[in-house]
Motif scaffolding. Sequence first.
Motif, PDB file in Angstrom:
ATOM      1  N   ALA A   8       0.843  -1.210   0.000  1.00 12.10           N
ATOM      2  CA  ALA A   8       0.000   0.000   0.000  1.00 12.10           C
ATOM      3  C   ALA A   8       0.870   1.249   0.000  1.00 12.10           C
ATOM      4  O   ALA A   8       0.583   2.220  -0.730  1.00 12.10           O
ATOM      5  CB  ALA A   8      -0.928  -0.009   1.217  1.00 12.10           C
ATOM      6  N   ALA A   9       1.956   1.225   0.784  1.00 11.81           N
ATOM      7  CA  ALA A   9       2.860   2.375   0.825  1.00 11.81           C
ATOM      8  C   ALA A   9       3.561   2.561  -0.513  1.00 11.81           C
ATOM      9  O   ALA A   9       3.789   3.699  -0.962  1.00 11.81           O
ATOM     10  CB  ALA A   9       3.888   2.177   1.944  1.00 11.81           C
ATOM     11  N   MET A  10       3.920   1.454  -1.167  1.00  7.72           N
ATOM     12  CA  MET A  10       4.574   1.537  -2.482  1.00  7.72           C
ATOM     13  C   MET A  10       3.650   2.195  -3.501  1.00  7.72           C
ATOM     14  O   MET A  10       4.082   3.061  -4.286  1.00  7.72           O
ATOM     15  CB  MET A  10       4.956   0.137  -2.951  1.00  7.72           C
ATOM     16  N   ASP A  11       2.376   1.810  -3.486  1.00  7.04           N
ATOM     17  CA  ASP A  11       1.409   2.421  -4.410  1.00  7.04           C
ATOM     18  C   ASP A  11       1.237   3.909  -4.115  1.00  7.04           C
ATOM     19  O   ASP A  11       1.144   4.729  -5.038  1.00  7.04           O
ATOM     20  CB  ASP A  11       0.065   1.704  -4.316  1.00  7.04           C
ATOM     21  N   ASP A  12       1.175   4.254  -2.822  1.00  2.00           N
ATOM     22  CA  ASP A  12       1.029   5.669  -2.445  1.00  2.00           C
ATOM     23  C   ASP A  12       2.238   6.473  -2.919  1.00  2.00           C
ATOM     24  O   ASP A  12       2.089   7.587  -3.442  1.00  2.00           O
ATOM     25  CB  ASP A  12       0.890   5.792  -0.919  1.00  2.00           C
ATOM     26  N   ALA A  13       3.445   5.923  -2.699  1.00  2.00           N
ATOM     27  CA  ALA A  13       4.662   6.631  -3.085  1.00  2.00           C
ATOM     28  C   ALA A  13       4.717   6.831  -4.603  1.00  2.00           C
ATOM     29  O   ALA A  13       5.086   7.913  -5.093  1.00  2.00           O
ATOM     30  CB  ALA A  13       5.896   5.857  -2.604  1.00  2.00           C
ATOM     31  N   GLU A  14       4.326   5.804  -5.352  1.00  2.00           N
ATOM     32  CA  GLU A  14       4.357   5.905  -6.818  1.00  2.00           C
ATOM     33  C   GLU A  14       3.347   6.947  -7.324  1.00  2.00           C
ATOM     34  O   GLU A  14       3.671   7.773  -8.176  1.00  2.00           O
ATOM     35  CB  GLU A  14       4.056   4.548  -7.440  1.00  2.00           C
ATOM     36  N   ARG A  15       2.128   6.876  -6.784  1.00  2.00           N
ATOM     37  CA  ARG A  15       1.099   7.821  -7.230  1.00  2.00           C
ATOM     38  C   ARG A  15       1.496   9.258  -6.889  1.00  2.00           C
ATOM     39  O   ARG A  15       1.388  10.158  -7.742  1.00  2.00           O
ATOM     40  CB  ARG A  15      -0.233   7.479  -6.556  1.00  2.00           C
ATOM     41  N   THR A  16       1.975   9.474  -5.672  1.00  2.00           N
ATOM     42  CA  THR A  16       2.339  10.829  -5.256  1.00  2.00           C
ATOM     43  C   THR A  16       3.539  11.347  -6.035  1.00  2.00           C
ATOM     44  O   THR A  16       3.567  12.511  -6.439  1.00  2.00           O
ATOM     45  CB  THR A  16       2.637  10.843  -3.746  1.00  2.00           C
ATOM     46  N   ALA A  17       4.524  10.493  -6.266  1.00  2.00           N
ATOM     47  CA  ALA A  17       5.708  10.911  -7.035  1.00  2.00           C
ATOM     48  C   ALA A  17       5.305  11.332  -8.443  1.00  2.00           C
ATOM     49  O   ALA A  17       5.799  12.353  -8.964  1.00  2.00           O
ATOM     50  CB  ALA A  17       6.723   9.767  -7.083  1.00  2.00           C
ATOM     51  N   ASN A  18       4.420  10.585  -9.059  1.00  2.00           N
ATOM     52  CA  ASN A  18       3.981  10.924 -10.425  1.00  2.00           C
ATOM     53  C   ASN A  18       3.191  12.232 -10.443  1.00  2.00           C
ATOM     54  O   ASN A  18       3.360  13.051 -11.357  1.00  2.00           O
ATOM     55  CB  ASN A  18       3.140   9.789 -11.007  1.00  2.00           C
TER      56      ASN A  18
ATOM     57  N   ILE B 214       3.404  14.770  -8.277  1.00  2.00           N
ATOM     58  CA  ILE B 214       4.322  15.891  -8.040  1.00  2.00           C
ATOM     59  C   ILE B 214       5.192  16.121  -9.271  1.00  2.00           C
ATOM     60  O   ILE B 214       5.453  17.275  -9.660  1.00  2.00           O
ATOM     61  CB  ILE B 214       5.192  15.610  -6.794  1.00  2.00           C
ATOM     62  N   ALA B 215       5.626  15.031  -9.903  1.00  2.00           N
ATOM     63  CA  ALA B 215       6.487  15.171 -11.088  1.00  2.00           C
ATOM     64  C   ALA B 215       5.763  15.898 -12.219  1.00  2.00           C
ATOM     65  O   ALA B 215       6.352  16.750 -12.898  1.00  2.00           O
ATOM     66  CB  ALA B 215       6.949  13.791 -11.557  1.00  2.00           C
ATOM     67  N   GLU B 216       4.483  15.572 -12.427  1.00  2.00           N
ATOM     68  CA  GLU B 216       3.723  16.266 -13.472  1.00  2.00           C
ATOM     69  C   GLU B 216       3.602  17.750 -13.159  1.00  2.00           C
ATOM     70  O   GLU B 216       3.676  18.598 -14.055  1.00  2.00           O
ATOM     71  CB  GLU B 216       2.338  15.628 -13.620  1.00  2.00           C
ATOM     72  N   ARG B 217       3.403  18.078 -11.880  1.00  2.00           N
ATOM     73  CA  ARG B 217       3.335  19.486 -11.478  1.00  2.00           C
ATOM     74  C   ARG B 217       4.678  20.165 -11.713  1.00  2.00           C
ATOM     75  O   ARG B 217       4.738  21.310 -12.199  1.00  2.00           O
ATOM     76  CB  ARG B 217       2.951  19.561  -9.999  1.00  2.00           C
ATOM     77  N   VAL B 218       5.759  19.484 -11.386  1.00  2.00           N
ATOM     78  CA  VAL B 218       7.102  20.048 -11.576  1.00  2.00           C
ATOM     79  C   VAL B 218       7.368  20.325 -13.052  1.00  2.00           C
ATOM     80  O   VAL B 218       7.887  21.395 -13.425  1.00  2.00           O
ATOM     81  CB  VAL B 218       8.169  19.079 -11.007  1.00  2.00           C
TER      82      VAL B 218
ATOM     83  N   VAL C 131       8.520  11.297 -13.841  1.00  2.00           N
ATOM     84  CA  VAL C 131       9.593  11.377 -12.855  1.00  2.00           C
ATOM     85  C   VAL C 131      10.933  11.688 -13.533  1.00  2.00           C
ATOM     86  O   VAL C 131      11.795  12.336 -12.930  1.00  2.00           O
ATOM     87  CB  VAL C 131       9.665  10.058 -12.061  1.00  2.00           C
ATOM     88  N   ASP C 132      11.117  11.248 -14.772  1.00  2.00           N
ATOM     89  CA  ASP C 132      12.351  11.599 -15.488  1.00  2.00           C
ATOM     90  C   ASP C 132      12.475  13.114 -15.624  1.00  2.00           C
ATOM     91  O   ASP C 132      13.584  13.673 -15.535  1.00  2.00           O
ATOM     92  CB  ASP C 132      12.360  10.944 -16.872  1.00  2.00           C
ATOM     93  N   GLY C 133      11.333  13.788 -15.860  1.00  2.00           N
ATOM     94  CA  GLY C 133      11.355  15.246 -15.949  1.00  2.00           C
ATOM     95  C   GLY C 133      11.727  15.871 -14.617  1.00  2.00           C
ATOM     96  O   GLY C 133      12.504  16.830 -14.555  1.00  2.00           O
ATOM     97  N   ALA C 134      11.147  15.333 -13.532  1.00  2.00           N
ATOM     98  CA  ALA C 134      11.484  15.836 -12.195  1.00  2.00           C
ATOM     99  C   ALA C 134      12.968  15.629 -11.902  1.00  2.00           C
ATOM    100  O   ALA C 134      13.628  16.495 -11.300  1.00  2.00           O
ATOM    101  CB  ALA C 134      10.638  15.124 -11.146  1.00  2.00           C
TER     102      ALA C 134
END
Length: 293
Positions: free
Chosen positions: A86-96, A98-102, A127-130
């Motif tokens: 569950a934490a892995m899914d949360d981390a992946e979703r949040t990273a993506n 934030i990365a799109e916002r960045v 995330v590559d863009g971030a």
Amino acid sequence: MSGQNPGDSGWFRYGDPNDAESAATAITERTAEQPQNWPAEAVRAGFVEDEDEYYDALHDATVRATREAVQERETATEQQLQYTIAAMDDAERTANEIAERVVEWAGSLADSRSEGEGRAPDIPGGVDGARAVAAWTPETPAEERVVSLAERAVDLDAERAELRSFVESQAPAVAPNLAEMAGPVLAARLLSLAGGLESLAKKPAGTVQVLGAEDALFAHLRGRGSSPKHGVIFTHEHVRGTHPDNRGSAARALAGKLAIAARIDHYAGEFRQSVHDDLADRMATIRDREVGE
């Protein structure tokens, strides 16, 4: 305990009134064949002075026994595996996210940043863009903020990778057949969706097949959509890699063997190659249909 004095079989005979730990152990481990007037027996045995004191001691012992049982379950490897996926899914979703916002934010700064370089910086998506923006040397307060946010996305993506490694190392120990058949990550996801290995082992194959597709299933039951052919098991190569016309058969075959694998893991706890060979034979038969089409 037949033949014993009723007072000798009460849980209080094995605990000290002032020792909550031994009382909790007695509550957990002791049994009696017949119900008795335990408060009166406890007074007669000298465990407590009166019934009120007995009920106070019983309350303390049962609360402690329950707390210890919950703590033991929560710290079990199987439960930790469910928290990790569950934490892995949360981390992946949040990273993506934030990365799109960045990437969007950095794109608005790229033109002014390129004035001294002759061309706009090339910022890929996700995330590559971030990661690319995190490598910038900020020259303005706005760039400081976007670089800082990009670093957060990169850190979260690194955490996601660490969590995935933990899942891959622990899943085979919890459910060896399920992890071998589904892969460690999908196995952990099925355990999480089912609420644990015991719960998954008790589910029919048809339920395993649509785990993760609850929204589509309920929409179908309300007459607002077709019946889902698969849930999270779609990510498995046996389903995703099968021709769409045969994907339902592949999903049923895989779900059936996954249900069996979960039962073997829960009730026997040993690795059985035969169930994996059976699935391989079944999938070969289904794939042969594609060759003949």
